[in-house]
Design a protein around this motif. Structure first.
Motif, mmCIF file in Angstrom:
data_model
loop_
_atom_site.group_PDB
_atom_site.id
_atom_site.type_symbol
_atom_site.label_atom_id
_atom_site.label_comp_id
_atom_site.label_asym_id
_atom_site.label_seq_id
_atom_site.Cartn_x
_atom_site.Cartn_y
_atom_site.Cartn_z
ATOM 1 N N SER A 44 22.148 54.255 13.173
ATOM 2 C CA SER A 44 21.221 55.237 12.611
ATOM 3 C C SER A 44 20.516 54.690 11.374
ATOM 4 C CB SER A 44 21.965 56.514 12.234
ATOM 5 O OG SER A 44 22.578 57.076 13.360
ATOM 6 N N VAL A 45 21.245 53.995 10.535
ATOM 7 C CA VAL A 45 20.633 53.407 9.347
ATOM 8 C C VAL A 45 19.623 52.335 9.749
ATOM 9 C CG1 VAL A 45 21.102 52.029 7.278
ATOM 10 C CG2 VAL A 45 22.551 53.961 7.844
ATOM 11 N N GLY A 46 19.933 51.559 10.784
ATOM 12 C CA GLY A 46 18.972 50.581 11.279
ATOM 13 C C GLY A 46 17.702 51.230 11.790
ATOM 14 N N GLY A 58 15.954 46.288 9.454
ATOM 15 C CA GLY A 58 16.520 47.070 10.547
ATOM 16 C C GLY A 58 17.181 46.197 11.602
ATOM 17 N N VAL A 59 16.532 45.087 11.937
ATOM 18 C CA VAL A 59 17.120 44.166 12.930
ATOM 19 C C VAL A 59 18.383 43.539 12.376
ATOM 20 C CG1 VAL A 59 16.748 41.971 14.113
ATOM 21 C CG2 VAL A 59 14.971 43.701 14.129
ATOM 22 N N VAL A 60 18.369 43.139 11.111
ATOM 23 C CA VAL A 60 19.569 42.552 10.495
ATOM 24 C C VAL A 60 20.692 43.582 10.455
ATOM 25 C CG1 VAL A 60 20.495 41.641 8.325
ATOM 26 C CG2 VAL A 60 18.296 40.833 9.186
ATOM 27 N N GLN A 61 20.381 44.800 10.109
ATOM 28 C CA GLN A 61 21.378 45.878 10.072
ATOM 29 C C GLN A 61 22.033 46.061 11.431
ATOM 30 O OE1 GLN A 61 22.316 47.934 7.482
ATOM 31 N NE2 GLN A 61 23.662 49.167 8.742
ATOM 32 N N ILE A 62 21.228 46.093 12.462
ATOM 33 C CA ILE A 62 21.755 46.324 13.801
ATOM 34 C C ILE A 62 22.527 45.112 14.315
ATOM 35 C CG2 ILE A 62 21.097 46.746 16.208
ATOM 36 C CD1 ILE A 62 18.845 48.521 15.096
ATOM 37 N N LEU A 63 21.983 43.918 14.129
ATOM 38 C CA LEU A 63 22.643 42.719 14.659
ATOM 39 C C LEU A 63 23.949 42.390 13.949
ATOM 40 C CD1 LEU A 63 19.678 40.296 15.363
ATOM 41 C CD2 LEU A 63 21.069 41.523 17.017
ATOM 42 N N ILE A 64 23.986 42.532 12.647
ATOM 43 C CA ILE A 64 25.176 42.135 11.913
ATOM 44 C C ILE A 64 26.249 43.221 11.924
ATOM 45 C CG2 ILE A 64 26.051 41.594 9.603
ATOM 46 C CD1 ILE A 64 23.519 40.024 9.135
ATOM 47 N N TYR A 65 25.863 44.453 11.668
ATOM 48 C CA TYR A 65 26.869 45.485 11.508
ATOM 49 C C TYR A 65 27.291 46.174 12.799
ATOM 50 C CZ TYR A 65 26.332 44.978 6.518
ATOM 51 O OH TYR A 65 26.311 44.489 5.258
#
Length: 66
Positions: A44-46, A58-65
């Motif tokens: 959701s944050v991504g 957003g992409v970093v948030q989704i891929l890493i977390y």
């Protein structure tokens, strides 16, 4: 609907989803369900970053977390 109205609506819905998932993380007794809720919160944050036009974050948030 206007673009700004649609953006505001999507932002509001995803914000409520993020807060709901974060609340589930804290209140769940089952670790697996809490982990799924945490992934939903991070997703959701991504999505919120995408709505705010910060695609890279957003992409970093989704891929890493997630």
């Amino acid at each position: 609907m206007e673009v700004t109205s649609l953006t505001t609506f999507v932002f509001s819905v995803v914000s409520v989803m993020a807060l709901g998932c974060a609340g589930l993380v804290v209140t769940q007794r089952n670790v697996f369900r809490a982990a799924i809720a945490l992934a939903g919160s991070f997703l959701s944050v991504g999505i919120l970053y995408f709505v705010l036009s910060a695609e890279f974050v957003g992409v970093v948030q989704i891929l890493i977390y997630v």
